[in-house]
Design a protein around this motif. Sequence first.
Motif, mmCIF file in Angstrom:
data_model
loop_
_atom_site.group_PDB
_atom_site.id
_atom_site.type_symbol
_atom_site.label_atom_id
_atom_site.label_comp_id
_atom_site.label_asym_id
_atom_site.label_seq_id
_atom_site.Cartn_x
_atom_site.Cartn_y
_atom_site.Cartn_z
ATOM 1 N N PRO A 65 22.864 7.372 34.828
ATOM 2 C CA PRO A 65 21.668 7.350 35.679
ATOM 3 C C PRO A 65 20.800 8.604 35.523
ATOM 4 N N LYS A 66 21.373 9.684 34.969
ATOM 5 C CA LYS A 66 20.608 10.924 34.771
ATOM 6 C C LYS A 66 19.955 11.002 33.397
ATOM 7 N N GLY A 67 20.266 10.068 32.495
ATOM 8 C CA GLY A 67 19.664 10.075 31.174
ATOM 9 C C GLY A 67 20.669 9.894 30.070
ATOM 10 N N ILE A 68 20.294 10.307 28.866
ATOM 11 C CA ILE A 68 21.168 10.192 27.688
ATOM 12 C C ILE A 68 21.925 11.503 27.504
ATOM 13 N N ILE A 69 23.222 11.403 27.264
ATOM 14 C CA ILE A 69 24.068 12.573 27.036
ATOM 15 C C ILE A 69 24.850 12.336 25.754
ATOM 16 N N ILE A 70 24.798 13.283 24.833
ATOM 17 C CA ILE A 70 25.566 13.214 23.588
ATOM 18 C C ILE A 70 26.595 14.336 23.625
ATOM 19 N N SER A 71 27.854 13.992 23.399
ATOM 20 C CA SER A 71 28.937 14.978 23.453
ATOM 21 C C SER A 71 29.887 14.763 22.287
ATOM 22 N N ASP A 72 30.655 15.804 21.964
ATOM 23 C CA ASP A 72 31.628 15.662 20.874
ATOM 24 C C ASP A 72 32.872 14.958 21.386
ATOM 25 N N GLU A 73 33.878 14.822 20.486
ATOM 26 C CA GLU A 73 35.077 14.070 20.848
ATOM 27 C C GLU A 73 35.858 14.715 21.991
ATOM 28 N N ASN A 74 35.618 16.022 22.243
ATOM 29 C CA ASN A 74 36.309 16.732 23.317
ATOM 30 C C ASN A 74 35.493 16.751 24.609
ATOM 31 N N GLY A 75 34.345 16.068 24.595
ATOM 32 C CA GLY A 75 33.533 16.008 25.798
ATOM 33 C C GLY A 75 32.556 17.160 25.950
ATOM 34 N N ASN A 76 32.426 18.024 24.950
ATOM 35 C CA ASN A 76 31.491 19.151 25.028
ATOM 36 C C ASN A 76 30.059 18.658 24.808
ATOM 37 N N LEU A 77 29.131 19.091 25.669
ATOM 38 C CA LEU A 77 27.735 18.645 25.591
ATOM 39 C C LEU A 77 27.080 19.152 24.313
ATOM 40 N N LYS A 78 26.428 18.259 23.583
ATOM 41 C CA LYS A 78 25.705 18.619 22.366
ATOM 42 C C LYS A 78 24.198 18.428 22.522
ATOM 43 N N TRP A 79 23.785 17.420 23.253
ATOM 44 C CA TRP A 79 22.345 17.135 23.439
ATOM 45 C C TRP A 79 22.190 16.244 24.651
ATOM 46 N N SER A 80 21.048 16.371 25.333
ATOM 47 C CA SER A 80 20.761 15.478 26.450
ATOM 48 C C SER A 80 19.262 15.439 26.681
ATOM 49 N N THR A 81 18.806 14.394 27.349
ATOM 50 C CA THR A 81 17.414 14.334 27.777
ATOM 51 C C THR A 81 17.218 15.326 28.922
ATOM 52 N N PRO A 82 16.003 15.808 29.137
ATOM 53 C CA PRO A 82 15.756 16.776 30.212
ATOM 54 C C PRO A 82 15.922 16.123 31.587
ATOM 55 N N PRO A 83 15.953 16.936 32.630
ATOM 56 C CA PRO A 83 16.045 16.363 33.987
ATOM 57 C C PRO A 83 14.890 15.401 34.262
ATOM 58 N N LEU A 84 15.191 14.287 34.873
ATOM 59 C CA LEU A 84 14.205 13.233 35.097
ATOM 60 C C LEU A 84 13.833 13.162 36.584
ATOM 61 N N LYS A 85 12.664 12.590 36.875
ATOM 62 C CA LYS A 85 12.160 12.560 38.251
ATOM 63 C C LYS A 85 12.827 11.490 39.109
ATOM 64 N N SER A 86 13.501 10.537 38.466
ATOM 65 C CA SER A 86 14.243 9.514 39.229
ATOM 66 C C SER A 86 15.376 8.978 38.360
ATOM 67 N N SER A 87 16.188 8.126 38.939
ATOM 68 C CA SER A 87 17.362 7.608 38.223
ATOM 69 C C SER A 87 16.963 6.589 37.167
ATOM 70 N N VAL A 88 17.789 6.540 36.133
ATOM 71 C CA VAL A 88 17.553 5.621 35.021
ATOM 72 C C VAL A 88 18.074 4.241 35.374
ATOM 73 N N SER A 89 17.227 3.257 35.099
ATOM 74 C CA SER A 89 17.643 1.868 35.320
ATOM 75 C C SER A 89 18.017 1.191 34.013
ATOM 76 N N ALA A 90 17.339 1.580 32.903
ATOM 77 C CA ALA A 90 17.622 0.930 31.618
ATOM 78 C C ALA A 90 17.112 1.810 30.484
ATOM 79 N N LEU A 91 17.643 1.564 29.306
ATOM 80 C CA LEU A 91 17.161 2.169 28.065
ATOM 81 C C LEU A 91 16.634 1.053 27.196
#
Length: 870
Positions: free
Chosen positions: A98-124
């Motif tokens: 709901p906060k956007g797109i999050i890309i992480s490695d196999e260990n769950g470490n954050l690699k990339w994400s969309t910036p903070p959004l003004k409301s929750s995500v309903s769909a991509l």
Amino acid sequence: MEPLLFVATIFLFIAPASSISFSEFIHPNFTASHVKFIDYGGSFLTSHNGTFKAAIVNTRSQQNSFYLCIIHVLSNTIIWSANRDTPISGSGKMNLTPKGIIISDENGNLKWSTPPLKSSVSALRLTEMGNLVLLDGFNGSLWESFHHPTDTIVIGQHLPAGESLSSAVSDYNLSTGDYSLTVGASDAELQWQGQMYWKLSMDTKAYVDSRYIVDYMAINRTGVYLFGNNGSAVVIRVVLPPSNFRIAKLDASGQFTVLRLSGSDLEQEFMGPDDGCQIPFICGRMGMCADDATSGSPSCSCPAGFHLASQNTSGCVPSDASHSLPVACNSTRKESLLNSSVVSYLRLGYGMDYFANHFFQPSTYDVNLSFCQELCSDDCSCLGIFFKNSSGSCYMLGNVLGSIMSSSTVDSDLVGYIKVLVGPTQADLNPNNSSSNQNQDFPLVALVLLPFTGFFLFAALGFLWWRRWKLHKSIDSKSGNPNTLSSGDLEAFYIPGLPQRFDYEELEVATDNFKNLIGSGGFGAVYKGILNDKTIVAVKKITNVGVQGKKDFCTEIAIIGNIHHVNLVKLKGFCAQGRQRLLVYEYMNHGSLDRILFGNGPVLEWQERFDIALGTARGLAYLHSGCEQKIIHCDIKPENILLHYHFQAKISDFGLSKLLTPEQSSLFTTMRGTRGYLAPEWLTNSAISEKTDVYSFGMVLLELVSGRRNCSPRSQSHSMDSNSSGVPSSSSSASALVYFPLLALEMHEQGKYLELADPRLEGRVTNEEVEKLVRIALCCVHEEPAIRPNMVSVVGMLEGGIPVGQPRVESLNFLRFYGRRFTEASMIEEENGQSDVTIIPRANASLTSTTTGFPTCFSYVSSHQISGPR
């Protein structure tokens, strides 16, 4: 029924975990990885008709580097990547939350994400244009990939002004490279390491349609466009054959390419720059690029004195093992070079060039090679220089060193030098031992004889100089040579801070005995010369020497020799020998503005005219406000505006200038200047101030707009009658002669500014652009000096920093009077069959006609026309 219900229930639980590729939409709490969707090549989402897909993929040479990409399916071309600088492994994940797109490695470490959004995500959603969009609960856009381009744009996508495309490191490494395409306010520019090397407008396929400020860049079915005026006007266009699908891409090599779909492949239809050798790093650091006539593609080698570097690095290094190429210092700390190293320079020779020389002004002008090298040696960010002998221009290569261009068409006057560090010698490493050994080995007899040898050598040189001086004086006294320089002359012409003093004989040799005449005027003639150091100069020889000539000569030296501005011609030196008076100026390779503007050569484009106007205004503003003492030029006209490289305007001829302290009244009454540009106050014995120059500048500005003399005695294409243009008959005679300042006033009143533009521009200028210059010009030629703007304000209006003034018509009505007199003069010329008509105003501004003299504008004719082009 129960088995069927059991099967349906099982499918419901299994389906979300399977590798099914979705169409158009996915929703939060969705997870994708390459491994999970391996059966679909990592693709987990397609557009509605399958034109594009979103996938987690790798490249052939980056087996463990996976990226979230948007891919054009038919051509298998990546048009966008999310985590280009932070790749993940095949087991890394993309999560839609709901906060956007999050890309992480196999260990769950954050690699990339969309910036903070003004409301929750309903769909991509992945659209049919290739845009990846995050939607809220009302289908409103929260974030779009189109707003964050990487190295490619597609049809339907805009690249706004101020935004850039960034190249990849290579075709297989999607990380951000060193090249960028930036959309600016007036053009799209390619840059390498922050240095420009190509512009869209300079391509032969590009057309400049207007001068609006650029809003964005886009491609469509018919080509590449820069749009302005909120997208309603085309600024620059490149027209291409119609195509339903094309992309514009900044490839890893540094070329901006446009490709169209042909079958299942993308074929190239536009490329900039089209000459590969113009790409800054095409052959690596210090590699030499040349056109290969056989293959038609660039070939790389090393310049003389260099050889190929190791296989791990790209480019060339000095052949001498004791030499090394320095690394530029950090811009935040200007540290010196290594203490153990000595700076030297390797000469590249002629026939070579560097991309930056065509896009950046020289670091300095009018210097010699040694001074240019010293500048580079003192600047740790400088890695080399290019030096132009004719102009003394010094180009410094800074921060990072690219490839060298080699071509037979390169300016033969340009020579390059690369800074190198010479490694320390054994003496440098052990100075104490070296010093002691030197003292031990140095012969004692040398310590005794050297001082005496130096003394006798000095005495011999002194005797020879004395003999030569006596001989020269004896010859001059017998022959009566007027060029002999007396001590009185030396005394009279010594002014602290003056530029170089030349001997008359030296300038005689430089000008080939004054044979190459390039201009003439009331004070004398101007000759092209070449000094001993190969510098090309303009030598002004004052011929009508008298009390006034000598006085003006001294004035010009005092003024020009001590002021320096990029828009003022620099005085390099002078000669005051006997009765000879000569001034040595930097040579302006494009000559004077009148020859370019009124000649039959290539037409000046509008931007070039605007730049000339702005440069001239800046030069005058400096004379009026930037100097310690106010300087009034008094003779601003196209002949005294010289053009250097890239049509850079420089004001010349300060022989008529007056130095005024701020406390002085600015009043002097002697008539000076040139007919057609003299302000009304010259005729009424009113105070002469810097506003006199403002008036002359306004008249020049009108000539820049029209491309014709304001007071041309011949019929022009601008000539109109009242039936065709609505211009009152007072502005044109039976022979359709037009007094252009009056026509400008009348068209201003009617709002028909395009009627005033040089017809040779053929529509390559807008009504708004012409209006801006015409309004500024009319404000400058107000009859009352007090309401004319000062030159600092004129510069502000041209640059856009302050609003353009509104001309006061009541202060411009005098132009109607002169317009009628111009018509009368034309009719007298027709009736008498005379080609020469001059109307000279008297002190009370009444006009009398005569049928003798030089054909000229009736208004403001001085009692003598002085000065001329340099």
